[in-house]
Design a protein around this motif. Structure first.
Motif, short mmCIF file in Angstrom:
data_model
loop_
_atom_site.label_atom_id
_atom_site.label_comp_id
_atom_site.label_asym_id
_atom_site.label_seq_id
_atom_site.Cartn_x
_atom_site.Cartn_y
_atom_site.Cartn_z
N UNK A 174 23.19 -11.65 7.43
CA UNK A 174 23.41 -13.01 6.96
C UNK A 174 22.09 -13.70 6.64
N UNK A 175 22.11 -14.67 5.74
CA UNK A 175 20.87 -15.41 5.43
C UNK A 175 20.33 -16.10 6.67
N UNK A 176 19.02 -16.17 6.77
CA UNK A 176 18.40 -16.85 7.89
C UNK A 176 17.08 -17.44 7.45
N UNK A 177 16.57 -18.38 8.24
CA UNK A 177 15.31 -19.02 7.89
C UNK A 177 14.13 -18.07 8.01
N UNK A 178 14.30 -16.98 8.78
CA UNK A 178 13.22 -16.02 8.94
C UNK A 178 13.19 -14.96 7.85
N UNK A 179 14.17 -14.98 6.99
CA UNK A 179 14.23 -13.98 5.92
C UNK A 179 14.44 -14.70 4.60
N UNK A 180 13.37 -14.88 3.87
CA UNK A 180 13.42 -15.69 2.65
C UNK A 180 13.20 -14.86 1.40
N UNK A 181 13.12 -13.54 1.55
CA UNK A 181 12.88 -12.67 0.40
C UNK A 181 14.20 -12.09 -0.07
N UNK A 182 14.51 -12.27 -1.33
CA UNK A 182 15.75 -11.75 -1.89
C UNK A 182 15.71 -10.25 -2.01
N UNK A 183 16.90 -9.61 -1.94
CA UNK A 183 16.97 -8.16 -2.12
C UNK A 183 16.53 -7.77 -3.53
N UNK A 184 16.52 -8.74 -4.43
CA UNK A 184 16.05 -8.47 -5.79
C UNK A 184 14.57 -8.07 -5.79
N UNK A 185 13.86 -8.46 -4.73
CA UNK A 185 12.43 -8.13 -4.65
C UNK A 185 12.19 -6.71 -4.19
N UNK A 186 13.26 -5.97 -3.86
CA UNK A 186 13.09 -4.62 -3.34
C UNK A 186 12.37 -3.72 -4.34
N UNK A 187 12.77 -3.80 -5.62
CA UNK A 187 12.14 -2.95 -6.64
C UNK A 187 10.66 -3.25 -6.77
N UNK A 188 10.33 -4.53 -6.81
CA UNK A 188 8.93 -4.91 -6.95
C UNK A 188 8.12 -4.50 -5.73
N UNK A 189 8.69 -4.67 -4.54
CA UNK A 189 8.00 -4.27 -3.31
C UNK A 189 7.78 -2.77 -3.28
N UNK A 190 8.80 -2.03 -3.72
CA UNK A 190 8.66 -0.58 -3.71
C UNK A 190 7.62 -0.14 -4.74
N UNK A 191 7.55 -0.85 -5.87
CA UNK A 191 6.50 -0.57 -6.84
C UNK A 191 5.13 -0.76 -6.24
N UNK A 192 4.97 -1.80 -5.41
CA UNK A 192 3.69 -2.03 -4.74
C UNK A 192 3.38 -0.89 -3.78
N UNK A 193 4.39 -0.42 -3.06
CA UNK A 193 4.18 0.69 -2.13
C UNK A 193 3.78 1.96 -2.88
N UNK A 194 4.36 2.18 -4.05
CA UNK A 194 3.98 3.32 -4.88
C UNK A 194 2.51 3.21 -5.28
N UNK A 195 2.07 1.97 -5.56
CA UNK A 195 0.66 1.75 -5.91
C UNK A 195 -0.24 2.11 -4.73
N UNK A 196 0.12 1.65 -3.53
CA UNK A 196 -0.68 1.97 -2.35
C UNK A 196 -0.75 3.47 -2.13
N UNK A 197 0.39 4.14 -2.27
CA UNK A 197 0.45 5.58 -2.05
C UNK A 197 -0.44 6.32 -3.05
N UNK A 198 -0.36 5.93 -4.33
CA UNK A 198 -1.16 6.59 -5.35
C UNK A 198 -2.65 6.29 -5.17
N UNK A 199 -2.95 5.07 -4.80
CA UNK A 199 -4.35 4.65 -4.66
C UNK A 199 -5.06 5.42 -3.55
N UNK A 200 -4.34 5.69 -2.47
CA UNK A 200 -4.93 6.36 -1.32
C UNK A 200 -4.69 7.87 -1.34
N UNK A 201 -3.86 8.35 -2.29
CA UNK A 201 -3.57 9.77 -2.35
C UNK A 201 -2.78 10.25 -1.14
N UNK A 202 -1.85 9.43 -0.65
CA UNK A 202 -1.07 9.76 0.54
C UNK A 202 0.41 9.51 0.27
N UNK A 203 1.26 9.98 1.19
CA UNK A 203 2.67 9.65 1.08
C UNK A 203 3.03 8.54 2.07
#
Length: 373
Positions: free
Chosen positions: A219-248
């Motif tokens: 359920x929505x809460x004041x401690x969680x303000x990030x929409x699930x729509x941001x999942x793709x963008x967040x995962x894109x950022x994680x892919x950047x970190x993984x590629x930048x460091x050469x790690x999984x």
């Protein structure tokens, strides 16, 4: 089967094998980086691991920090005035080696007829970059540790770092189905050539948008303000970190729960501070120079080239393979500044969303030997 059919079949089979040899075939090594059974392994491909850069030797031995100060020997020394003239000259020689094009040398930043002049924008930028380096080596020692950074870490002999980014131009027809990619579905190395949004850098590496998308509740809460729509963008950022460091992913996360801090490796806390370091660098030291940089050093929207994880790491888990250049360039250590404190992670004050104190103690899982005992 006819001879022709056999020939075609053989050709197709051979062609398939040739294509596959360019994919995931070949020797792989697996290194255990966490407790057994915790899903904390790294899969290494020796054929594709980035090699540490050939770090140039110091221009000459580091001189003693004695004698007249730089401010007493030269005019208009605004940042390094409290450094001895001998150490000042040594750093200038090193910066010329790291950044300036060979054909220009000192003249890349200075007017040879008047070294005190600020007429070249590169000199103004260099001052700010020295302050930026001090800030990284002191305030963000939680990320760079004792290795530290120098101008060479990012520039690697180039006047402009090879890896950089600027704000992206919006889709020309955002209301149309065709042609409106919304910053994704394009072959972009920043997200591992996936179909993920590749322009999350503005949100995460400049603006302080929350990265977490997993919630403690359905359920929505004041401690969680990030929409699930941001999942793709967040995962894109994680892919950047993984590629930048050469790690999984398991270099930082535990696959049992990517969200839980208590199950993660110490490297996740290091990355936590690194993201904030990148934000601070872009906001305080690069974007503030927007009016100084010429148009050819800016992106299509007029913002200067900014940094991300790849700028320093360049495919290595530790920039330059972990080799420190600070001993040969002590001026860049910077004045003492309080380090970043351990603070709650993004997503709320829940117990499993705080950076554990253990991540900052010798008992943390910081190497394979400790983790496998």
């Amino acid at each position: 089967m006819s001879t022709y059919a056999k020939t075609v079949t053989f050709g197709v089979t051979l062609g398939s094998l040739v294509l596959l040899t360019g994919c995931e075939l070949g020797p792989k090594t697996v290194s255990q980086v966490g407790y057994r059974g915790a899903g904390l392994n790294q899969i290494n491909d020796p054929d594709h691991m980035a090699k540490a850069a050939a770090i140039p030797a110091a221009p000459y031995a580091v001189p003693e920090d004695t004698g007249p100060l730089a401010s007493e020997s030269y005019q208009n020394v605004q940042v390094l005035g409290g450094v001895s003239a001998e150490r000042f000259n040594h750093l200038m020689a090193a910066i010329t080696q790291w950044v300036a094009p060979p054909a220009q040398g000192c003249n890349y930043c200075h007017n040879p007829e008047n070294l005190a002049s600020d007429e070249k924008y590169t000199k103004i930028v260099a001052r700010k970059m020295i302050q930026m380096t001090w800030n990284i080596n002191t305030k963000y020692a939680s990320h760079v540790k004792q290795t530290g950074v120098t101008c060479y870490t990012c520039h690697a002999g180039n006047a402009v770092p090879q890896y950089k980014w600027t704000d992206a131009v919006a889709s020309p027809n955002p209301g149309r189905i065709r042609g409106a990619k919304f910053g994704q579905n394009a072959p972009d190395p920043n997200v591992g050539y996936a179909s993920l949004p590749s322009q999350g850098f503005t949100d995460y590496f400049q603006n302080a948008n929350q990265i977490r998308v997993a919630s403690s509740s359905a359920y929505p809460s004041k401690n969680h303000v990030v929409s699930i729509k941001a999942a793709e963008s967040s995962y894109g950022l994680m892919m950047h970190l993984s590629s930048s460091l050469g790690v999984n992913c398991t270099y930082c996360h535990n696959s049992q729960s990517f969200r839980s801090w208590s199950l993660s490796r110490a490297q996740r806390a290091t990355a936590y501070y690194g993201i904030r370091m990148v934000r601070d660098t872009n906001d305080q030291y690069i974007s503030s120079l927007q009016s100084v940089f010429p148009a050819y050093r800016k992106g299509p929207l007029g913002d200067p080239y900014k940094v991300n994880c790849m700028t320093c790491h360049q495919g290595l888990s530790k920039p330059l393979g972990g080799k420190s250049m600070i001993a040969d360039n002590p001026v860049l250590k910077g004045p003492p500044i309080a380090q970043a404190a351990v603070v709650p992670a993004e997503g709320g004050p829940n117990a499993d969303e705080t950076v554990p104190d253990a991540f900052n103690t010798p008992a943390a899982m910081t190497d394979t030997t400790k983790a496998t005992q």
